[in-house]
Design a protein around this motif. Structure first.
Motif, short mmCIF file in Angstrom:
data_model
loop_
_atom_site.label_atom_id
_atom_site.label_comp_id
_atom_site.label_asym_id
_atom_site.label_seq_id
_atom_site.Cartn_x
_atom_site.Cartn_y
_atom_site.Cartn_z
N LYS A 1 -3.28 5.09 -2.22
CA LYS A 1 -1.66 5.16 -1.69
C LYS A 1 -1.52 7.01 -2.20
O LYS A 1 -1.98 7.30 -3.32
CB LYS A 1 -1.33 4.46 -1.21
N LEU B 1 9.78 -2.18 -5.21
CA LEU B 1 9.04 -1.61 -3.76
C LEU B 1 9.91 -1.86 -2.32
O LEU B 1 11.15 -3.47 -2.65
CB LEU B 1 7.85 -3.01 -3.22
N ASP C 1 11.26 -0.41 1.46
CA ASP C 1 10.82 -0.02 2.69
C ASP C 1 9.49 0.83 2.88
O ASP C 1 9.07 2.27 3.60
CB ASP C 1 11.87 1.66 2.77
N GLY C 2 8.44 0.41 2.04
CA GLY C 2 6.69 0.42 2.08
C GLY C 2 6.24 1.91 1.14
O GLY C 2 5.81 2.40 1.17
N ASP D 1 -1.35 -4.54 -2.10
CA ASP D 1 -0.84 -4.05 -0.85
C ASP D 1 -0.58 -3.59 0.32
O ASP D 1 0.14 -2.65 -0.20
CB ASP D 1 1.05 -4.40 -2.03
N ASP D 2 -0.64 -3.77 1.02
CA ASP D 2 -0.36 -3.21 2.44
C ASP D 2 0.62 -2.67 2.62
O ASP D 2 0.96 -2.08 3.74
CB ASP D 2 -1.38 -4.12 3.82
N GLY D 3 1.57 -4.17 1.89
CA GLY D 3 2.51 -3.19 2.75
C GLY D 3 3.57 -2.21 1.44
O GLY D 3 4.41 -1.45 1.95
N VAL D 4 2.64 -1.54 0.69
CA VAL D 4 2.64 -0.06 -0.44
C VAL D 4 2.44 0.18 0.74
O VAL D 4 0.72 0.44 1.21
CB VAL D 4 2.49 -0.40 -1.05
N GLY D 5 2.82 1.99 1.41
CA GLY D 5 2.57 3.25 2.20
C GLY D 5 2.33 4.72 1.43
O GLY D 5 1.87 5.27 1.36
#
Length: 174
Positions: free
Chosen positions: A112, A11, A13-14, A47-51
């Motif tokens: 996502k 992971l 930068d998103g 994971d909310d950090g994964v865009g």
């Protein structure tokens, strides 16, 4: 950040990058790889950090298909999915279903965007796996083979559903 054996999960930068990591087998899909992919998809969704999610392969192939070295045991003990009481994904063993179907359906239901970065050859399972993804990018060296009939198999990984929707029924039948 990878705690898997047949895939890498990173992971930055998103963007979560899942890399098929069996270059000695041209990234052929094993039962363990499929289980690890399902776990990686769950991790990315939670994971909310994964865009976004990118799926690619190590070496000269994206995925050479199913690892057939187990012979008639290749498709035994496939995983299927359902929802638990709390809405979480639950996996149960089922012998009557090929393992690619649940994988394709999980990809389709990812919250996502999913991008296939097809870095080389892909056949069978490897050619079908990108179909439910949102975007498919292929290198100039990528080659695709839907070789099921030549192997005496029915198309797997829900390819008979997804392929006609992407390329049209006439091209899919070709």
């Amino acid at each position: 950040m990878s705690d898997f054996q047949h895939i890498l999960y990173d992971l930055a930068d998103g963007v979560a990058t899942v890399t098929l990591n069996r270059p000695d087998k041209l990234n052929a899909a094993s039962g363990l790889m499929i289980e690890e992919l399902l776990a990686a998809f769950d991790r990315a969704d939670a994971d909310d950090g994964v865009g976004a999610l990118i799926i690619t392969g190590v070496g000269r192939a994206f995925c050479a298909g199913a690892d057939l070295t187990r012979g008639d045991e290749t498709f035994v003990a496939a995983r299927t999915e359902g929802l638990g009481a709390g809405g979480e994904t639950v996996y149960a063993r089922e012998e009557a279903r090929e393992p690619g179907g649940p994988l394709a359906l999980r990809l389709y239901r990812l919250k996502k965007p999913v991008i296939a970065a097809i870095n080389g050859g892909c056949a069978g399972f490897g050619a079908s796996m990108p179909l439910p993804m949102d975007i498919r990018l292929a290198s100039e060296t990528a080659k695709f083979g839907f070789v099921y009939a030549r192997r005496g198999m029915v198309p797997e990984v829900c390819s008979s559903f997804f392929l006609p929707r992407l390329v049209g029924i006439s091209k899919a039948l070709e």
